[in-house]
Motif scaffolding. Structure first.
Motif, PDB file in Angstrom:
ATOM      1  N   ASP A  16       0.866  -1.184   0.000  1.00 42.32           N
ATOM      2  CA  ASP A  16       0.000   0.000   0.000  1.00 42.32           C
ATOM      3  C   ASP A  16       0.901   1.233   0.000  1.00 42.32           C
ATOM      4  O   ASP A  16       1.716   1.409   0.908  1.00 42.32           O
ATOM      5  CB  ASP A  16      -0.870  -0.045   1.257  1.00 42.32           C
ATOM      6  N   VAL A  17       0.774   2.074  -1.009  1.00 42.87           N
ATOM      7  CA  VAL A  17       1.693   3.209  -1.127  1.00 42.87           C
ATOM      8  C   VAL A  17       1.549   4.180   0.044  1.00 42.87           C
ATOM      9  O   VAL A  17       2.519   4.834   0.433  1.00 42.87           O
ATOM     10  CB  VAL A  17       1.504   3.915  -2.495  1.00 42.87           C
ATOM     11  N   GLY A  38      -9.491   4.242  -4.890  1.00 41.16           N
ATOM     12  CA  GLY A  38      -8.166   3.662  -5.111  1.00 41.16           C
ATOM     13  C   GLY A  38      -7.100   4.298  -4.238  1.00 41.16           C
ATOM     14  O   GLY A  38      -7.308   4.515  -3.044  1.00 41.16           O
ATOM     15  N   VAL A  39      -5.983   4.626  -4.841  1.00 46.33           N
ATOM     16  CA  VAL A  39      -4.853   5.225  -4.117  1.00 46.33           C
ATOM     17  C   VAL A  39      -5.290   6.525  -3.430  1.00 46.33           C
ATOM     18  O   VAL A  39      -4.995   6.758  -2.257  1.00 46.33           O
ATOM     19  CB  VAL A  39      -3.694   5.536  -5.091  1.00 46.33           C
ATOM     20  N   ALA A 123       1.221   2.641  -9.253  1.00 43.69           N
ATOM     21  CA  ALA A 123       1.226   2.506 -10.718  1.00 43.69           C
ATOM     22  C   ALA A 123       0.148   3.435 -11.276  1.00 43.69           C
ATOM     23  O   ALA A 123      -1.014   3.049 -11.453  1.00 43.69           O
ATOM     24  CB  ALA A 123       0.961   1.056 -11.111  1.00 43.69           C
ATOM     25  N   SER A 125      -2.432   5.645 -13.196  1.00 44.03           N
ATOM     26  CA  SER A 125      -3.365   5.441 -14.332  1.00 44.03           C
ATOM     27  C   SER A 125      -3.812   3.998 -14.571  1.00 44.03           C
ATOM     28  O   SER A 125      -4.630   3.763 -15.454  1.00 44.03           O
ATOM     29  CB  SER A 125      -2.787   5.984 -15.651  1.00 44.03           C
ATOM     30  N   THR A 126      -3.298   3.027 -13.787  1.00 47.00           N
ATOM     31  CA  THR A 126      -3.612   1.619 -14.112  1.00 47.00           C
ATOM     32  C   THR A 126      -4.850   1.077 -13.385  1.00 47.00           C
ATOM     33  O   THR A 126      -5.164  -0.100 -13.501  1.00 47.00           O
ATOM     34  CB  THR A 126      -2.426   0.685 -13.792  1.00 47.00           C
ATOM     35  N   GLY A 127      -5.540   1.953 -12.637  1.00 47.88           N
ATOM     36  CA  GLY A 127      -6.758   1.511 -11.948  1.00 47.88           C
ATOM     37  C   GLY A 127      -7.984   2.068 -12.647  1.00 47.88           C
ATOM     38  O   GLY A 127      -8.275   1.720 -13.792  1.00 47.88           O
ATOM     39  N   ALA A 128      -8.652   2.998 -11.985  1.00 47.31           N
ATOM     40  CA  ALA A 128      -9.875   3.606 -12.537  1.00 47.31           C
ATOM     41  C   ALA A 128      -9.624   4.236 -13.906  1.00 47.31           C
ATOM     42  O   ALA A 128     -10.537   4.270 -14.744  1.00 47.31           O
ATOM     43  CB  ALA A 128     -10.400   4.659 -11.561  1.00 47.31           C
ATOM     44  N   TYR A 129      -8.397   4.690 -14.162  1.00 48.69           N
ATOM     45  CA  TYR A 129      -8.111   5.378 -15.427  1.00 48.69           C
ATOM     46  C   TYR A 129      -7.836   4.427 -16.591  1.00 48.69           C
ATOM     47  O   TYR A 129      -7.699   4.875 -17.735  1.00 48.69           O
ATOM     48  CB  TYR A 129      -6.965   6.385 -15.255  1.00 48.69           C
ATOM     49  N   PHE A 162       0.040  -2.945  -6.083  1.00 50.09           N
ATOM     50  CA  PHE A 162      -1.004  -3.350  -5.140  1.00 50.09           C
ATOM     51  C   PHE A 162      -1.229  -4.860  -5.147  1.00 50.09           C
ATOM     52  O   PHE A 162      -1.517  -5.444  -4.108  1.00 50.09           O
ATOM     53  CB  PHE A 162      -2.291  -2.620  -5.491  1.00 50.09           C
TER      54      PHE A 162
HETATM   55  P1  ADP Z   1      -5.843   5.886 -11.452  1.00 53.39           P
HETATM   56  O1  ADP Z   1      -7.128   6.654 -11.330  1.00 53.39           O
HETATM   57  O2  ADP Z   1      -4.631   6.759 -11.747  1.00 53.39           O
HETATM   58  O3  ADP Z   1      -5.967   4.718 -12.379  1.00 53.39           O
HETATM   59  P2  ADP Z   1      -6.151   4.198  -9.065  1.00 53.39           P
HETATM   60  O4  ADP Z   1      -5.936   4.614  -7.662  1.00 53.39           O
HETATM   61  O5  ADP Z   1      -7.532   3.839  -9.492  1.00 53.39           O
HETATM   62  O6  ADP Z   1      -5.527   5.365  -9.965  1.00 53.39           O
HETATM   63  O7  ADP Z   1      -5.202   2.944  -9.381  1.00 53.39           O
HETATM   64  C1  ADP Z   1      -3.838   3.022  -9.701  1.00 53.39           C
HETATM   65  C2  ADP Z   1      -3.170   1.699  -9.332  1.00 53.39           C
HETATM   66  O8  ADP Z   1      -2.958   1.653  -7.923  1.00 53.39           O
HETATM   67  C3  ADP Z   1      -3.984   0.440  -9.668  1.00 53.39           C
HETATM   68  O9  ADP Z   1      -3.089  -0.532 -10.198  1.00 53.39           O
HETATM   69  C4  ADP Z   1      -4.535   0.001  -8.310  1.00 53.39           C
HETATM   70  O10 ADP Z   1      -4.693  -1.412  -8.254  1.00 53.39           O
HETATM   71  C5  ADP Z   1      -3.436   0.426  -7.377  1.00 53.39           C
HETATM   72  N1  ADP Z   1      -3.834   0.737  -5.978  1.00 53.39           N
HETATM   73  C6  ADP Z   1      -5.062   0.921  -5.429  1.00 53.39           C
HETATM   74  N2  ADP Z   1      -4.967   1.240  -4.118  1.00 53.39           N
HETATM   75  C7  ADP Z   1      -3.628   1.258  -3.829  1.00 53.39           C
HETATM   76  C8  ADP Z   1      -2.847   1.501  -2.650  1.00 53.39           C
HETATM   77  N3  ADP Z   1      -3.413   1.825  -1.488  1.00 53.39           N
HETATM   78  N4  ADP Z   1      -1.478   1.426  -2.751  1.00 53.39           N
HETATM   79  C9  ADP Z   1      -0.873   1.143  -3.927  1.00 53.39           C
HETATM   80  N5  ADP Z   1      -1.551   0.895  -5.070  1.00 53.39           N
HETATM   81  C10 ADP Z   1      -2.897   0.942  -5.017  1.00 53.39           C
END
Ligand code: ADP
Length: 183
Positions: A16-17, A38-39, A123, A125-129, A162
């Protein structure tokens, strides 16, 4: 995984970042700096309300995609919080790679300007984006390695993945790109 390169250390970890013990933590923010899931959700939940109070006051226009801004860390275990805005994936032909690269680059510039010796990234942009992960891994590692090659700083750059799957993917891309550079 740890890699020594250009006099610096590139680390990849699963976790977890928002929990990383580093000088600067990078948030995956949106361009309105409005908080989200997410993050962003983890950062604001752990960091408390002073962060969004500060970013509203200092950056009322938000932050453009492909860039980053800095704030205090609230309750987070770091000195500086960096809000990086990666692109939303629209198929790859609308400048997404350059914007993703820009978000990492500006974050690293802010970290070094604030004399941060260690910085932890999610990482972007690799989640919701929705940025495809293998393509994101390549842009991310290229952006970080190029910056380290030019600046030999920050001393430690940590990529925090993550899931185990993402950790394996980013580690494989890191190894491949570093091996190529070391020749
Ligand atoms: P974005 O909107 O830039 O895509 P997100 O937060 O939706 O950002 O996701 C970015 C990445 O971070 C994804 O791969 C997600 O699985 C990962 N992620 C989600 N929560 C955490 C966390 N607490 N620590 C590290 N990585 C996370």
């Amino acid at each position: 995984m740890q890699i020594e390169i250009y006099g610096c250390r590139l680390e990849l970890v699963q976790g977890d970042v928002s929990e990383q013990q580093v000088d600067a933590i990078v948030n995956a923010a949106n361009s309105r700096l409005a908080g989200g899931s997410g993050v962003d959700g983890a950062i604001h939940a752990r960091g408390g309300p002073t962060i969004i109070e500060e970013t509203r006051r200092r950056y009322p226009g938000g932050c453009p995609t492909g860039s980053a801004v800095a704030s205090g860390p609230g309750e987070l275990p770091c000195r500086l919080l960096i809000h990086a805005v990666g692109p939303i994936w629209h198929g790859g032909g609308q400048g997404e790679p350059e914007q993703l690269r820009g978000a990492y680059r500006k974050s690293l510039e802010l970290a070094t300007e604030h004399s941060c010796e260690s910085v932890a990234f999610p990482a972007l942009s690799t989640g919701a984006y929705g940025y495809p992960k293998s393509q994101a891994a390549n842009v991310t590692l290229a952006a970080i390695l190029d910056f380290l090659a030019e600046h030999a700083a920050p001393a430690v750059v940590r990529l925090v993945l993550f899931t185990q799957e993402d950790y394996k993917l980013f580690s494989a891309v890191a190894k491949e790109r570093v091996d190529k550079r070391k020749g």
